[in-house]
Design a protein around this motif. Structure first.
Motif, PDB file in Angstrom:
ATOM      1  N   ASP A 294      35.846  30.613   7.578  1.00  0.00           N
ATOM      2  CA  ASP A 294      37.005  31.028   8.443  1.00  0.00           C
ATOM      3  C   ASP A 294      37.276  32.674   8.108  1.00  0.00           C
ATOM      4  N   ARG A 295      36.966  33.029   7.037  1.00  0.00           N
ATOM      5  CA  ARG A 295      37.362  34.342   6.811  1.00  0.00           C
ATOM      6  C   ARG A 295      35.946  35.413   7.479  1.00  0.00           C
ATOM      7  N   ASN A 296      34.745  35.034   7.797  1.00  0.00           N
ATOM      8  CA  ASN A 296      33.755  35.523   8.306  1.00  0.00           C
ATOM      9  C   ASN A 296      33.856  35.966   9.594  1.00  0.00           C
ATOM     10  N   ASN A 297      34.864  37.040   9.863  1.00  0.00           N
ATOM     11  CA  ASN A 297      35.157  37.529  11.045  1.00  0.00           C
ATOM     12  C   ASN A 297      35.699  38.522  11.097  1.00  0.00           C
ATOM     13  N   THR A 298      35.782  39.622  12.202  1.00  0.00           N
ATOM     14  CA  THR A 298      36.292  41.046  12.154  1.00  0.00           C
ATOM     15  C   THR A 298      37.579  41.286  12.376  1.00  0.00           C
ATOM     16  N   LEU A 299      38.348  40.185  12.768  1.00  0.00           N
ATOM     17  CA  LEU A 299      39.832  40.322  12.879  1.00  0.00           C
ATOM     18  C   LEU A 299      40.584  40.822  11.862  1.00  0.00           C
ATOM     19  N   ASN A 300      41.144  41.967  11.754  1.00  0.00           N
ATOM     20  CA  ASN A 300      41.869  42.387  10.440  1.00  0.00           C
ATOM     21  C   ASN A 300      43.228  42.754  10.758  1.00  0.00           C
ATOM     22  N   LYS A 301      43.741  43.117  11.949  1.00  0.00           N
ATOM     23  CA  LYS A 301      45.018  43.538  12.373  1.00  0.00           C
ATOM     24  C   LYS A 301      45.409  42.764  13.580  1.00  0.00           C
ATOM     25  N   VAL A 302      46.540  41.675  13.142  1.00  0.00           N
ATOM     26  CA  VAL A 302      47.200  40.909  14.046  1.00  0.00           C
ATOM     27  C   VAL A 302      48.635  40.895  14.168  1.00  0.00           C
ATOM     28  N   HIS A 303      49.092  41.000  15.397  1.00  0.00           N
ATOM     29  CA  HIS A 303      50.601  40.994  15.602  1.00  0.00           C
ATOM     30  C   HIS A 303      51.004  39.687  16.118  1.00  0.00           C
ATOM     31  N   MET A 304      51.935  39.115  15.330  1.00  0.00           N
ATOM     32  CA  MET A 304      52.475  37.689  15.386  1.00  0.00           C
ATOM     33  C   MET A 304      53.807  37.789  16.108  1.00  0.00           C
ATOM     34  N   GLN A 305      54.010  37.024  17.104  1.00  0.00           N
ATOM     35  CA  GLN A 305      55.387  37.124  17.897  1.00  0.00           C
ATOM     36  C   GLN A 305      55.534  35.552  18.427  1.00  0.00           C
ATOM     37  N   PRO A 306      56.665  34.987  17.769  1.00  0.00           N
ATOM     38  CA  PRO A 306      57.740  35.420  16.732  1.00  0.00           C
ATOM     39  C   PRO A 306      56.851  35.423  15.320  1.00  0.00           C
ATOM     40  N   LEU A 307      57.302  35.788  14.197  1.00  0.00           N
ATOM     41  CA  LEU A 307      56.612  35.897  13.124  1.00  0.00           C
ATOM     42  C   LEU A 307      56.897  34.392  12.586  1.00  0.00           C
ATOM     43  N   PRO A 308      55.592  33.492  12.258  1.00  0.00           N
ATOM     44  CA  PRO A 308      55.980  32.346  11.816  1.00  0.00           C
ATOM     45  C   PRO A 308      56.176  32.301  10.245  1.00  0.00           C
ATOM     46  N   SER A 309      56.838  31.424   9.745  1.00  0.00           N
ATOM     47  CA  SER A 309      56.974  31.298   8.253  1.00  0.00           C
ATOM     48  C   SER A 309      55.751  31.246   7.305  1.00  0.00           C
ATOM     49  N   ASN A 310      54.754  30.646   8.170  1.00  0.00           N
ATOM     50  CA  ASN A 310      53.517  30.547   7.126  1.00  0.00           C
ATOM     51  C   ASN A 310      52.513  31.735   7.528  1.00  0.00           C
ATOM     52  N   HIS A 311      52.870  32.894   7.947  1.00  0.00           N
ATOM     53  CA  HIS A 311      52.091  33.967   8.099  1.00  0.00           C
ATOM     54  C   HIS A 311      51.028  34.353   7.187  1.00  0.00           C
ATOM     55  N   HIS A 312      51.604  34.182   5.912  1.00  0.00           N
ATOM     56  CA  HIS A 312      50.591  34.545   4.856  1.00  0.00           C
ATOM     57  C   HIS A 312      49.666  33.384   4.572  1.00  0.00           C
ATOM     58  N   GLU A 313      50.019  32.167   4.804  1.00  0.00           N
ATOM     59  CA  GLU A 313      48.954  31.113   4.613  1.00  0.00           C
ATOM     60  C   GLU A 313      47.822  31.501   5.728  1.00  0.00           C
ATOM     61  N   VAL A 314      48.465  31.681   6.985  1.00  0.00           N
ATOM     62  CA  VAL A 314      47.512  31.937   8.094  1.00  0.00           C
ATOM     63  C   VAL A 314      46.493  33.180   7.634  1.00  0.00           C
ATOM     64  N   ALA A 315      47.018  34.101   7.257  1.00  0.00           N
ATOM     65  CA  ALA A 315      46.467  35.479   6.979  1.00  0.00           C
ATOM     66  C   ALA A 315      45.311  34.992   6.051  1.00  0.00           C
ATOM     67  N   LYS A 316      45.749  34.428   4.924  1.00  0.00           N
ATOM     68  CA  LYS A 316      44.628  34.028   3.849  1.00  0.00           C
ATOM     69  C   LYS A 316      43.741  33.175   4.209  1.00  0.00           C
ATOM     70  N   ARG A 317      43.978  32.395   5.290  1.00  0.00           N
ATOM     71  CA  ARG A 317      42.765  31.502   5.643  1.00  0.00           C
ATOM     72  C   ARG A 317      41.819  32.240   6.566  1.00  0.00           C
ATOM     73  N   PHE A 318      42.167  33.215   7.466  1.00  0.00           N
ATOM     74  CA  PHE A 318      41.488  33.618   8.319  1.00  0.00           C
ATOM     75  C   PHE A 318      41.141  35.331   7.821  1.00  0.00           C
ATOM     76  N   GLY A 319      41.741  35.634   6.796  1.00  0.00           N
ATOM     77  CA  GLY A 319      41.357  37.209   6.300  1.00  0.00           C
ATOM     78  C   GLY A 319      42.034  38.277   7.015  1.00  0.00           C
ATOM     79  N   PHE A 320      43.193  38.047   7.606  1.00  0.00           N
ATOM     80  CA  PHE A 320      43.686  39.058   8.465  1.00  0.00           C
ATOM     81  C   PHE A 320      44.512  39.956   7.112  1.00  0.00           C
TER      82      PHE A 320
END
Length: 568
Positions: A294-320
Motif C-alpha cells: 500500500d505504501r509503495n507509491n509516489t503519492l506524498n502530498k494529498v488534499h482532503m476535502q472535507p478533512l475526514p476524522s481518520n486522515h491519519h489512518e489513511v495517511a499511515k496506510r498509503f504513506g501520504f
C-alpha cells in the motif's frame, strides 16, 4: 513569518495570467510533458498544448468570437476541455464550462444564462442537446472528439445553431494577436448552486486563479507530477490541479473520472506525487483489502476535502507524508489552509519514490507564508480548516453583520486585503451580487466557528443546499424540478447523512394534488428523467401535507425528525 504585503508581492511576481505561464513553458521547456492523458495514453508537451490551444483560438476567431465573449464547453473529455480553456484565453474569451451531468431545463438554463455565442461539445451529447435544441440559441456549435466512454451516433442537429466538426472549421490562416490579458480581465464563469433561485454563474478574473493556486503550488517543485481526475467544470479540477501546474511547469496525469479500482495503477502510470481526494473517494480506497504494497507509491502530498476524522489512518496506510485541508469556494478561492505533517521525520512515501520539496523545506516554507503546520497524531476537531490566508481579512458575523467573538457560530465572511482576489460578480444577477457583498463583506453562506487559538472550523451550511458526491446541490432546484410533475403540489428537500463519507444524501417529502395519484416509484422515475444522478433523492416520502409555520414556511426540521424516527 512574512507580512501579507510580502506574500502578495511574491504571488503577483510569479504572474497573474495563467496563459502566459503556459506560453513561457512552451518556449523554455517545450519538450516536457504537460498533460499525460491517461484515457488514451496521449502525452502532450507544453509546446503541444500551446499549439493546440492556438488552433482553438484561431477557430474561435474565425467564427466571430471576440475578446470578452463567453464560450460554453460541454464535454466529459477532460483533454478537450483543458485545451479549449487555454484556447479561449488565446483570443481573450471567457471559459464557461458546463457540468456534463446536466440535462433538460437545468442545461438549457445554464447555456442561455451564459449567453455564449459558441458552444464546444462532443458527440456523446447529441441526444442531450437535441432534446433541448429548440430552447437554446448559440450561433455556432463545434463538435470535438468524444470522451473515452464512446460517442453518440449521427451528427448533432440543432435548429438555431450552425454545427461544425472541430477539425473542419477553417481558421489555420487566421492571425492571432496577443490578447494582452491582465489580472482583472475575466477568465472563467463557473456555476454554483443557488439556494433560493437558479444556479449562479460566478465570473472570476485571472488574479482569482492565481490566488487560488498560489498556496498549493508553493508546496511543489517542477519535479512533482499532479494527478487529476476531477472534472474541468469545477474549480478543483480546472484550477486547483491542472492550471495550477503551469506556474511550476508540472506534468499532470489527467483522467475523465475517478475510479477506485484503477486509482493506484493510474498513480503508478504517471508517477503522481500530489492530488486531491474528495469525501467518498477516501472510504472507497480504504475499503480495498490492505496490502504490504500500500505504501509503495509516489503519492506524498494529498488534499482532503472535507478533512475526514481518520486522515491519519489513511495517511499511515498509503504513506501520504502531508495532508492539506482548508476552505475552498468558487467565489472566494482558498481562504483557509492547514498542512498536516502525518509522519514527522519517520518514513511515509519510500525515499526512492519521494518527489518534490524535502520535508523540512516544505514545513519551513509553509510556516514562513502563514500556513499552519500541525502534527498528524494531534487530535483535530471536526470541520478543522486551519488559519486564514494572509491575503484576506476574515470575520464570523451574526444576522446583522456584527462580528462575533471566538467560540460563537456565525456566517463566514471575507474581505480581500488586495484587489482582484474574489469573484467579480454573479453573472446577470446584480441583486445577488450586492446581497453577497453587503456591508463590504463577502458572505460565504457557511456557518463557521473560530477557536480561542485562532484556528477555525466548519460547522454547517447556512441552509438551502447540500454537498453530494463532490457537488453542491440546491434544494431550490431539486424542489423546482420535482414540482414540474403534474401530480405534485409541493416538495421539500432535506439533507440526510450519506451512507458513505461525510457528505449528504437527499430526502424529499412530496405533497400530491390528489391523494393516490402517483407513487414514490413514479416520483423516482420522474427524477431519473429530469435530474443528473447526483441530484436524485435517495429517499422519497409521500405525505398528506407538508408541515408549515403560520406564515406558510415549510418546517423542514420536522421532516428531518420524521426521518430520524423512521431510522430508529
Amino acid at each position: 513569518m512574512k507580512q501579507p504585503e510580502e506574500i502578495f508581492a511574491q504571488m503577483v511576481s510569479e504572474g497573474d495570467v495563467a496563459l502566459y505561464q503556459l506560453k513561457r513553458h512552451a518556449r523554455e521547456n517545450g519538450d516536457k510533458v504537460f498533460i499525460h492523458y491517461g484515457e488514451t495514453g496521449e502525452r502532450l508537451t507544453f509546446r503541444d498544448v500551446h499549439e493546440r490551444s492556438l488552433d482553438i483560438g484561431r477557430m474561435l476567431k474565425s467564427l466571430g468570437v471576440t475578446r470578452g465573449d463567453p464560450v460554453s464547453v460541454l464535454t466529459s473529455n477532460s483533454l478537450l476541455a483543458a485545451v479549449a480553456m487555454f484556447g479561449c484565453w488565446q483570443v481573450g474569451a471567457v471559459y464557461a464550462p458546463i457540468n456534463f451531468n446536466l440535462r433538460g431545463k437545468l442545461l438549457s438554463y445554464q447555456i442561455n444564462d451564459t449567453g455564449a455565442p459558441l458552444l464546444i461539445t462532443d458527440p456523446t451529447f447529441r441526444e442531450t442537446l437535441e432534446e433541448i435544441g429548440p430552447d437554446i440559441r448559440p450561433a455556432d456549435v463545434v463538435v470535438g472528439p468524444a470522451s473515452i466512454k464512446g460517442a453518440g451516433e449521427g451528427e448533432i442537429q440543432l435548429p438555431n445553431s450552425r454545427v461544425h466538426a472541430l477539425d473542419s472549421v477553417p481558421g489555420t490562416d487566421v492571425k492571432l494577436d496577443d490578447p494582452e490579458l491582465g489580472p482583472f480581465d475575466p477568465a472563467t464563469i463557473i456555476y454554483t448552486s443557488g439556494t433560493t433561485g437558479p444556479a449562479k454563474g460566478v465570473l472570476l478574473p485571472f488574479r482569482w486563479i492565481n490566488q487560488y493556486a498560489f498556496a498549493g503550488r508553493s508546496q511543489w517543485t517542477s519535479e512533482d507530477t499532479i494527478y487529476c481526475d476531477l472534472p474541468m467544470y469545477h474549480v478543483g479540477g480546472a484550477y486547483a490541479l491542472l492550471v495550477k501546474a503551469v506556474w511550476k511547469g508540472n506534468t499532470v496525469g489527467l483522467w475523465n473520472r475517478f475510479s477506485p479500482s484503477a486509482f493506484w495503477s493510474r498513480i503508478r502510470e504517471c508517477g503522481a506525487s500530489a492530488g486531491i481526494l474528495l469525501d467518498v473517494m477516501i472510504p472507497w480506497l480504504m475499503s480495498a483489502p490492505a496490502s504490504p504494497e500500500d505504501r509503495n507509491n509516489t503519492l506524498n502530498k494529498v488534499h482532503m476535502q472535507p478533512l475526514p476524522s481518520n486522515h491519519h489512518e489513511v495517511a499511515k496506510r498509503f504513506g501520504f507524508n502531508f495532508v492539506t485541508c482548508g476552505f475552498g469556494q468558487t467565489e472566494s478561492g482558498a481562504g483557509f489552509m492547514a498542512i498536516i505533517d502525518e509522519f514527522g521525520d519517520d518514513t511515509g512515501t519510500p525515499p526512492e519514490l519521494y518527489k518534490g520539496l524535502p520535508r523540512e523545506q516544505l514545513r519551513a516554507s509553509a510556516e514562513a507564508s502563514g500556513r499552519l503546520v500541525v502534527s498528524g497524531d494531534q487530535p483535530l476537531p471536526p470541520g478543522f480548516m486551519g488559519r486564514p490566508s494572509p491575503l484576506v481579512d476574515v470575520a464570523i458575523l451574526d444576522e446583522e453583520d456584527n462580528r462575533l467573538p471566538p467560540g460563537n457560530v456565525g456566517q463566514l465572511a471575507f474581505r480581500p486585503r488586495f484587489p482582484g482576489l474574489l469573484l467579480q460578480q454573479y453573472l446577470n444577477k446584480p441583486e445577488a451580487t450586492l446581497k453577497a457583498f453587503r456591508n463590504l463583506w463577502f458572505h460565504t453562506g457557511d456557518a463557521v466557528l473560530e477557536e480561542p487559538d485562532g484556528t477555525f472550523r466548519f460547522i454547517d451550511r447556512m441552509g438551502g443546499y447540500f454537498r453530494v458526491r463532490g457537488e453542491n446541490v440546491s434544494s431550490f432546484e431539486v424542489e423546482s424540478l420535482l414540482t414540474d410533475h403534474p401530480d405534485v403540489r409541493s416538495v421539500a428537500a432535506v439533507p440526510v447523512p450519506a451512507k458513505e463519507g461525510h457528505e449528504d444524501d437527499i430526502a424529499v417529502f412530496v405533497e400530491l394534488r390528489e391523494a393516490g395519484s402517483c407513487t414514490e416509484n413514479d416520483i423516482e422515475a420522474f427524477a431519473a428523467r429530469q435530474m443528473p444522478k447526483y441530484m436524485r433523492p435517495r429517499y422519497i416520502r409521500i405525505v398528506d401535507a407538508l408541515p408549515v409555520t403560520p406564515t406558510n414556511k415549510i418546517e423542514k426540521y420536522k421532516l428531518r425528525q420524521m426521518l430520524a424516527e423512521e431510522s430508529d
